[in-house]
Design a protein around this motif. Structure first.
Motif, PDB file in Angstrom:
ATOM      1  N   LEU A 114     -13.593  -7.147 -12.432  1.00  0.00           N
ATOM      2  CA  LEU A 114     -12.187  -6.814 -12.209  1.00  0.00           C
ATOM      3  C   LEU A 114     -12.116  -5.637 -11.252  1.00  0.00           C
ATOM      4  N   TYR A 115     -11.441  -5.822 -10.120  1.00  0.00           N
ATOM      5  CA  TYR A 115     -11.228  -4.745  -9.153  1.00  0.00           C
ATOM      6  C   TYR A 115      -9.912  -4.056  -9.456  1.00  0.00           C
ATOM      7  N   TYR A 116      -9.953  -2.729  -9.421  1.00  0.00           N
ATOM      8  CA  TYR A 116      -8.722  -1.958  -9.612  1.00  0.00           C
ATOM      9  C   TYR A 116      -8.715  -0.827  -8.590  1.00  0.00           C
ATOM     10  N   GLY A 117      -7.647  -0.749  -7.787  1.00  0.00           N
ATOM     11  CA  GLY A 117      -7.562   0.307  -6.787  1.00  0.00           C
ATOM     12  C   GLY A 117      -6.351   0.127  -5.892  1.00  0.00           C
ATOM     13  N   ASP A 118      -6.554   0.390  -4.610  1.00  0.00           N
ATOM     14  CA  ASP A 118      -5.483   0.185  -3.639  1.00  0.00           C
ATOM     15  C   ASP A 118      -6.016  -0.692  -2.519  1.00  0.00           C
ATOM     16  N   GLU A 119      -5.272  -0.741  -1.401  1.00  0.00           N
ATOM     17  CA  GLU A 119      -5.686  -1.644  -0.323  1.00  0.00           C
ATOM     18  C   GLU A 119      -6.889  -1.118   0.443  1.00  0.00           C
ATOM     19  N   VAL A 120      -7.317   0.120   0.156  1.00  0.00           N
ATOM     20  CA  VAL A 120      -8.422   0.735   0.888  1.00  0.00           C
ATOM     21  C   VAL A 120      -9.679   0.855   0.031  1.00  0.00           C
ATOM     22  N   GLU A 121      -9.538   1.367  -1.208  1.00  0.00           N
ATOM     23  CA  GLU A 121     -10.712   1.573  -2.041  1.00  0.00           C
ATOM     24  C   GLU A 121     -10.362   1.435  -3.515  1.00  0.00           C
ATOM     25  N   GLY A 122     -11.400   1.207  -4.315  1.00  0.00           N
ATOM     26  CA  GLY A 122     -11.228   1.065  -5.756  1.00  0.00           C
ATOM     27  C   GLY A 122     -12.572   0.841  -6.405  1.00  0.00           C
ATOM     28  N   SER A 123     -12.576   0.352  -7.640  1.00  0.00           N
ATOM     29  CA  SER A 123     -13.827   0.120  -8.369  1.00  0.00           C
ATOM     30  C   SER A 123     -13.800  -1.251  -9.010  1.00  0.00           C
TER      31      SER A 123
END
Length: 313
Positions: free
Chosen positions: A291-300
């Motif tokens: 599951l990716y969680y972040g914004d349009e540039v970076e996340g985890s």
């Protein structure tokens, strides 16, 4: 091991998230019997083998260890009541659920996420349990989200996500995969995923509108990606979706099926979506999704795990 240590060990085992199944067969008189367990795991694809464990204290221990066939019913998120029925000492559990007989007369529960009808392959003695290894003879999967179990409680990832997602600026997208093919739609400058803005509808209604627009049968599994588009002031939620087992790939007017391995070659103008597609290709190859969680540039990215071997009861 004393009672306190046994409880601590059970709690430690419970830290591993699992799915929930109901294991079924027929007793010596031909009557259906079953129990709830999350002690289920796949074993082999060739030959097709799976396993589940049963407590030696079970009243049906002899029936299950001596039966020629048994079935594993993987429960869907909405089947918590079914899980509870088969986890309790109820005289006639099957009168409280809808079920049918499989090809080998084993009881199959209606509306399960998936089921496997097995011939008994081997019974392995394992301490206070026995491990039933079954050879899969028949199976089916409808692609609906499975019921989860963690630290003594149920969890329902899709239903939980649905209850948290609301608002006019939420865009719901469907990443639909079937038989090694992924469904993409043509966008103004390239390709993207089928999507709809929630517009104060429920997530289920929004996804249904997406599926109806494509004229396909599919079911949402779990949230695959959540990100904030700060420039557009939108929240994007992508669900990993599946078609029922054995479904043929339907012709789609508004999109096309593409081999997962060639997705990277498609022009995807949205950088956040391009990153999602690249991640999906890698994770699909090993069958371990995150599951990716972040914004349009970076996340985890947090990855999910395979089931453990603990019984619910």
């Amino acid at each position: 091991m004393d009672a306190d240590k046994r409880r601590q060990l059970r709690d430690a085992f419970g830290a591993f998230m699992t799915g929930v199944t109901v294991v079924t067969t027929n007793d010596a008189q031909g009557q259906p019997i079953g129990f709830t367990a999350n002690s289920f795991s796949s074993v082999s694809l060739d030959p097709a083998l799976l396993l589940v464990s049963i407590d030696k204290r079970s009243a049906n221990f002899d029936n299950f260890t001596q039966c020629p066939h048994f079935a594993i019913n993987i429960l869907a998120e909405q089947q918590k009541d079914t899980s509870n029925i088969f986890a309790q000492k109820i005289a006639d559990r099957f009168s409280l659920v809808k079920w049918r007989k499989g090809e080998f007369s084993t009881p199959l529960l209606n509306d399960s996420s998936a089921w496997f009808e097995c011939a008994m392959h081997q019974v392995v003695d394992a301490g206070d349990h026995a491990i039933l290894i079954g050879k899969v003879e028949q199976f089916d999967s409808c692609g609906t989200p499975g019921l989860g179990y963690y630290r003594g409680a149920y969890f329902t990832p899709y239903q939980n996500a649905e209850s948290l997602i609301a608002g006019p600026n939420v865009v719901v997208s469907a990443l639909i995969e079937s038989a090694g093919q992924a469904l993409v739609v043509k966008k103004e400058k390239g390709y993207g995923l089928p999507s709809q803005t929630v517009n104060n509808r429920s997530v289920s209604d929004t996804l249904k509108q997406v599926f109806d627009g494509l004229n396909i049968e599919a079911s949402p599994g779990f949230v695959y990606s959540i990100w904030e588009d700060r420039q557009m002031k939108q929240q994007h939620i992508v669900f990993l979706c599946a078609q029922p087992t054995g479904s043929t790939l339907p012709a789609v007017q508004q999109g096309e099926w593409v081999d997962v391995h060639t997705l990277a070659q498609l022009p995807v103008p949205d950088s956040a979506l391009k990153s999602l597609v690249d991640r999906f290709i890698r994770e699909n190859a090993v069958g371990n999704y995150g599951l990716y969680y972040g914004d349009e540039v970076e996340g985890s990215v947090r990855h999910f795990f395979t089931p453990s071997h603990q019984e619910v009861v």
